[in-house]
Design a protein around this motif. Structure first.
Motif, mmCIF file in Angstrom:
data_model
loop_
_atom_site.group_PDB
_atom_site.id
_atom_site.type_symbol
_atom_site.label_atom_id
_atom_site.label_comp_id
_atom_site.label_asym_id
_atom_site.label_seq_id
_atom_site.Cartn_x
_atom_site.Cartn_y
_atom_site.Cartn_z
ATOM 1 N N UNK A 45 -11.061 -5.019 -0.385
ATOM 2 C CA UNK A 45 -10.237 -4.899 -1.880
ATOM 3 C C UNK A 45 -10.704 -3.332 -2.261
ATOM 4 N N UNK A 46 -11.607 -3.049 -2.129
ATOM 5 C CA UNK A 46 -11.769 -1.465 -2.708
ATOM 6 C C UNK A 46 -10.881 -0.502 -1.897
ATOM 7 N N UNK A 47 -10.784 -0.794 -0.752
ATOM 8 C CA UNK A 47 -9.845 -0.035 0.182
ATOM 9 C C UNK A 47 -8.343 -0.070 -0.359
ATOM 10 N N UNK A 48 -8.238 -1.200 -0.754
ATOM 11 C CA UNK A 48 -6.669 -1.562 -1.165
ATOM 12 C C UNK A 48 -6.277 -0.994 -2.334
ATOM 13 N N UNK A 96 0.137 4.424 -1.831
ATOM 14 C CA UNK A 96 0.076 3.419 -0.337
ATOM 15 C C UNK A 96 -0.092 2.094 -0.686
ATOM 16 N N UNK A 97 0.862 1.122 -0.089
ATOM 17 C CA UNK A 97 0.934 -0.038 -0.228
ATOM 18 C C UNK A 97 0.001 -0.806 1.049
ATOM 19 N N UNK A 98 -0.530 -2.020 0.812
ATOM 20 C CA UNK A 98 -1.279 -2.685 1.911
ATOM 21 C C UNK A 98 -0.937 -4.305 1.521
ATOM 22 N N UNK A 99 -1.099 -5.071 2.611
ATOM 23 C CA UNK A 99 -1.216 -6.452 2.321
ATOM 24 C C UNK A 99 -2.205 -7.375 2.968
ATOM 25 N N UNK A 100 -2.855 -8.186 2.067
ATOM 26 C CA UNK A 100 -3.879 -8.881 2.758
ATOM 27 C C UNK A 100 -3.524 -9.793 3.604
ATOM 28 N N UNK A 101 -3.923 -10.160 4.838
ATOM 29 C CA UNK A 101 -3.738 -10.990 5.697
ATOM 30 C C UNK A 101 -4.563 -11.417 6.629
ATOM 31 N N UNK A 140 -4.952 -5.349 7.310
ATOM 32 C CA UNK A 140 -4.424 -4.603 6.159
ATOM 33 C C UNK A 140 -3.381 -3.625 6.746
ATOM 34 N N UNK A 141 -2.075 -4.330 6.813
ATOM 35 C CA UNK A 141 -0.906 -3.211 7.198
ATOM 36 C C UNK A 141 -0.889 -2.138 5.898
#
Length: 174
Positions: free
Chosen positions: A105-108, A116-121, A147-148
């Motif tokens: 989460x810190x990285x996101x 930059x965007x990311x998605x949690x999966x 995380x893409x």
């Protein structure tokens, strides 16, 4: 930024696998798509609240898009953690994942701050062993999140729709 997150006993047993190789990204994407297809086939939940239903429809559409285009995402980040054994005690789950997930989460958050965007999966975990083999991840290291990561179309980030606080907050008892 991920390495600054709290970790149980300050053990810092997390690992970050950054996948930029096109063939490996596409192989992961194919496995992800298979897992996603099973997930989508299981049906979608409907909500009585029209606002919530509209939000979930947008989320579903976004998830469909990601499943179709995962292999085109320039960077895949897999957050993983050293377990010390191929199997681990059920009672250790909270401490184990409680060390990895705040770091992810810190990285996101750091990615978002940098445009930059990311998605949690976690749907890739249905094929965790296959992905571990593809990337050479030892059997004593377990994956926890995929995380893409890519640049976003815009920077108009806003708070996500969430249930009202009164629906989820309990003080001194349920």
């Amino acid at each position: 930024m991920a390495l600054q997150a709290p970790t149980g006993s300050n053990a810092q047993t997390w690992h970050w696998i950054i996948v930029t190789d096109v063939e490996k990204r596409q192989a992961i994407a194919r496995l992800y798509a298979r897992s996603f297809a099973r997930y989508r086939a299981s049906g979608s939940r409907t909500y009585a609240d029209p606002t919530r239903q509209a939000v979930q429809q947008r989320v579903s559409s976004s998830a469909d898009y990601l499943a179709e285009h995962m292999g085109e995402v320039p960077v895949l980040v897999i957050g993983a953690i050293f377990t010390g054994a191929e199997e681990f005690e059920p009672g250790s789950q909270a401490g184990l994942w409680g060390s990895l997930l705040p770091a992810a989460w810190s990285l996101q958050l750091a990615l978002r701050a940098r445009g930059l965007g990311s998605a949690w999966t976690t749907l890739h975990l249905a094929y965790e062993r296959e992905i571990a083999e593809l990337l050479g991840i030892p059997s004593t290291v377990r994956q926890g999140v995929l995380l893409p990561v890519a640049y976003t179309v815009g920077t108009d980030f806003r708070a996500a729709h969430r249930a009202p606080l009164d629906d989820v907050l309990h003080i001194n008892a349920w």
